[in-house]
Design a protein around this motif. Structure first.
Motif, PDB file in Angstrom:
ATOM      1  N   ARG A 116       0.814  -1.207   0.000  1.00  0.00           N
ATOM      2  CA  ARG A 116       0.000   0.000   0.000  1.00  0.00           C
ATOM      3  C   ARG A 116       0.855   1.267   0.000  1.00  0.00           C
ATOM      4  O   ARG A 116       0.504   2.263   0.612  1.00  0.00           O
ATOM      5  CB  ARG A 116      -0.916  -0.006   1.227  1.00  0.00           C
ATOM      6  N   ARG A 162      -7.420   0.787  -3.655  1.00  0.00           N
ATOM      7  CA  ARG A 162      -7.752  -0.396  -2.870  1.00  0.00           C
ATOM      8  C   ARG A 162      -7.998  -1.613  -3.768  1.00  0.00           C
ATOM      9  O   ARG A 162      -7.606  -2.731  -3.431  1.00  0.00           O
ATOM     10  CB  ARG A 162      -8.978  -0.112  -1.993  1.00  0.00           C
ATOM     11  N   ASN A 163      -8.632  -1.403  -4.909  1.00  0.00           N
ATOM     12  CA  ASN A 163      -8.847  -2.514  -5.847  1.00  0.00           C
ATOM     13  C   ASN A 163      -7.535  -3.018  -6.427  1.00  0.00           C
ATOM     14  O   ASN A 163      -7.365  -4.226  -6.647  1.00  0.00           O
ATOM     15  CB  ASN A 163      -9.788  -2.087  -6.970  1.00  0.00           C
ATOM     16  N   ALA A 172      -4.702  -3.223  -5.012  1.00  0.00           N
ATOM     17  CA  ALA A 172      -3.963  -4.055  -4.056  1.00  0.00           C
ATOM     18  C   ALA A 172      -4.312  -5.531  -4.218  1.00  0.00           C
ATOM     19  O   ALA A 172      -3.462  -6.409  -3.994  1.00  0.00           O
ATOM     20  CB  ALA A 172      -4.259  -3.593  -2.625  1.00  0.00           C
ATOM     21  N   TRP A 173      -5.553  -5.816  -4.613  1.00  0.00           N
ATOM     22  CA  TRP A 173      -5.976  -7.213  -4.741  1.00  0.00           C
ATOM     23  C   TRP A 173      -5.310  -7.922  -5.917  1.00  0.00           C
ATOM     24  O   TRP A 173      -5.354  -9.154  -6.016  1.00  0.00           O
ATOM     25  CB  TRP A 173      -7.487  -7.292  -4.874  1.00  0.00           C
ATOM     26  N   HIS A 174      -4.703  -7.176  -6.822  1.00  0.00           N
ATOM     27  CA  HIS A 174      -4.020  -7.784  -7.970  1.00  0.00           C
ATOM     28  C   HIS A 174      -2.546  -8.046  -7.673  1.00  0.00           C
ATOM     29  O   HIS A 174      -1.827  -8.558  -8.542  1.00  0.00           O
ATOM     30  CB  HIS A 174      -4.150  -6.873  -9.196  1.00  0.00           C
ATOM     31  N   LYS A 175      -2.098  -7.733  -6.468  1.00  0.00           N
ATOM     32  CA  LYS A 175      -0.705  -7.968  -6.088  1.00  0.00           C
ATOM     33  C   LYS A 175      -0.601  -9.296  -5.356  1.00  0.00           C
ATOM     34  O   LYS A 175      -1.305  -9.520  -4.366  1.00  0.00           O
ATOM     35  CB  LYS A 175      -0.202  -6.829  -5.196  1.00  0.00           C
ATOM     36  N   TRP A 208      -1.318 -10.141  -1.229  1.00  0.00           N
ATOM     37  CA  TRP A 208      -2.232  -9.279  -0.473  1.00  0.00           C
ATOM     38  C   TRP A 208      -3.449 -10.064   0.019  1.00  0.00           C
ATOM     39  O   TRP A 208      -3.879  -9.920   1.172  1.00  0.00           O
ATOM     40  CB  TRP A 208      -2.676  -8.102  -1.341  1.00  0.00           C
ATOM     41  N   ASP A 209      -4.023 -10.898  -0.842  1.00  0.00           N
ATOM     42  CA  ASP A 209      -5.207 -11.661  -0.446  1.00  0.00           C
ATOM     43  C   ASP A 209      -4.909 -12.590   0.723  1.00  0.00           C
ATOM     44  O   ASP A 209      -5.739 -12.767   1.626  1.00  0.00           O
ATOM     45  CB  ASP A 209      -5.763 -12.447  -1.631  1.00  0.00           C
ATOM     46  N   GLU A 210      -3.726 -13.164   0.755  1.00  0.00           N
ATOM     47  CA  GLU A 210      -3.353 -14.064   1.846  1.00  0.00           C
ATOM     48  C   GLU A 210      -3.252 -13.315   3.171  1.00  0.00           C
ATOM     49  O   GLU A 210      -3.718 -13.779   4.215  1.00  0.00           O
ATOM     50  CB  GLU A 210      -2.020 -14.745   1.531  1.00  0.00           C
ATOM     51  N   VAL A 267      -4.777 -10.500   3.995  1.00  0.00           N
ATOM     52  CA  VAL A 267      -6.124 -10.133   4.428  1.00  0.00           C
ATOM     53  C   VAL A 267      -6.816 -11.343   5.046  1.00  0.00           C
ATOM     54  O   VAL A 267      -7.488 -11.236   6.093  1.00  0.00           O
ATOM     55  CB  VAL A 267      -6.946  -9.581   3.249  1.00  0.00           C
ATOM     56  N   TYR A 268      -6.636 -12.499   4.422  1.00  0.00           N
ATOM     57  CA  TYR A 268      -7.263 -13.735   4.915  1.00  0.00           C
ATOM     58  C   TYR A 268      -6.860 -14.026   6.357  1.00  0.00           C
ATOM     59  O   TYR A 268      -7.694 -14.439   7.177  1.00  0.00           O
ATOM     60  CB  TYR A 268      -6.871 -14.889   4.004  1.00  0.00           C
TER      61      TYR A 268
END
Length: 259
Positions: A186, A222-223, A225-228, A231-233, A235-236
């Motif tokens: 970020r 913010r959107n 970030a989800w393509h990096k 990042w999803d892991e 957040v999970y």
């Protein structure tokens, strides 16, 4: 039947303890407070977050009063404190003012400022007049995370988002470990302003402060970030640590160093 009943009742405690062991987290003993492990060691700054809920008909007068008095405290060389930012909540709880102060020198600096302000007649009158305009107020004393950006003045215009997380007790170290990695996702658009955790007031609270040009820019960043990858892991794994969360979109007052 009697023997079977005895065997069953005798085995239950062992079964219960085995089942509990699956769900009880084993915590390594720590020999230091989480504040010493997570806060910046090179500085001894303490932050105060003030949230004032203002009577709707008094918000303009409240802002005018703050813009007259707060810069005098900020600019006074004998007060070891600085106004980091001051805002009105735009989206979130309405008719709300948010102030963030830095005390350079920690708790001794905070005590010094409070003692001097008690002797300041103008500030005493300011507090009295301000009190007549408020519905409620609360504050927290915060430390800044070692891996977050230092909140420094910036030019505007910007909108600011204060994201506040109430964590499950005992998870602050875990949160810090994940966000020490997550913050790198970020930084591309210079949106990260500061990250803090509470010491006094509501405990196990985390505050992330972000700056954006507008709401659409916020959405785009913010959107993205989800393509990096990764990042999803992060957040999970951090979502289960949260009990409650709140987002405020804020507009800085003219006197705010964060514009």
């Amino acid at each position: 039947l009697i023997c079977r009943g005895l065997v069953s009742s005798a085995s239950r405690p062992r079964e219960d303890s085995w089942l509990k062991s699956l769900f009880v987290r084993k915590v390594d003993p720590r020999k230091d407070a989480h504040s010493n492990l997570l806060a910046k060691r090179e500085t001894s700054s303490l932050y105060k977050l003030q949230i004032h809920n203002v009577k709707p008909e008094c918000l303009d007068a409240y802002n005018k009063l703050c813009q007259e008095v707060l810069p005098k405290i900020h600019e006074e060389k004998h007060y070891p404190c600085a106004l980091v930012g001051t805002w009105n909540t735009w989206y979130g709880e309405q008719d709300q003012a948010v102030h963030l102060w830095r005390y350079e020198g920690g708790y001794p600096a905070l005590n010094e400022v409070m003692n001097k302000l008690r002797q300041n007649k103008e500030f005493t009158e300011f507090r009295k007049e301000r009190g007549n305009m408020l519905l409620s107020r609360k504050n927290q004393l915060l430390l800044e995370f070692s891996f977050w950006n230092e909140p420094v003045p910036r030019e505007g215009p910007n909108i600011y988002e204060l994201r506040s997380y109430q964590l499950r007790p005992g998870t602050m170290i875990e949160w810090g470990n994940y966000w020490a990695r997550a913050i790198r996702f970020r930084q591309d658009s210079n949106e990260a302003v500061g990250g803090f955790f509470s010491q006094i007031g509501q405990l196990y609270m985390v505050h992330h402060l972000w700056a954006y040009k507008d709401l659409q820019t916020r959405e785009d960043i913010r959107n993205a970030a989800w393509h990096k990858p990764g990042w999803d892991e992060l957040v999970y794994y951090t979502v289960p640590l949260i009990q409650e969360m709140e987002s405020r979109i804020m507009i800085p007052l003219k006197i705010s160093p964060l514009q």
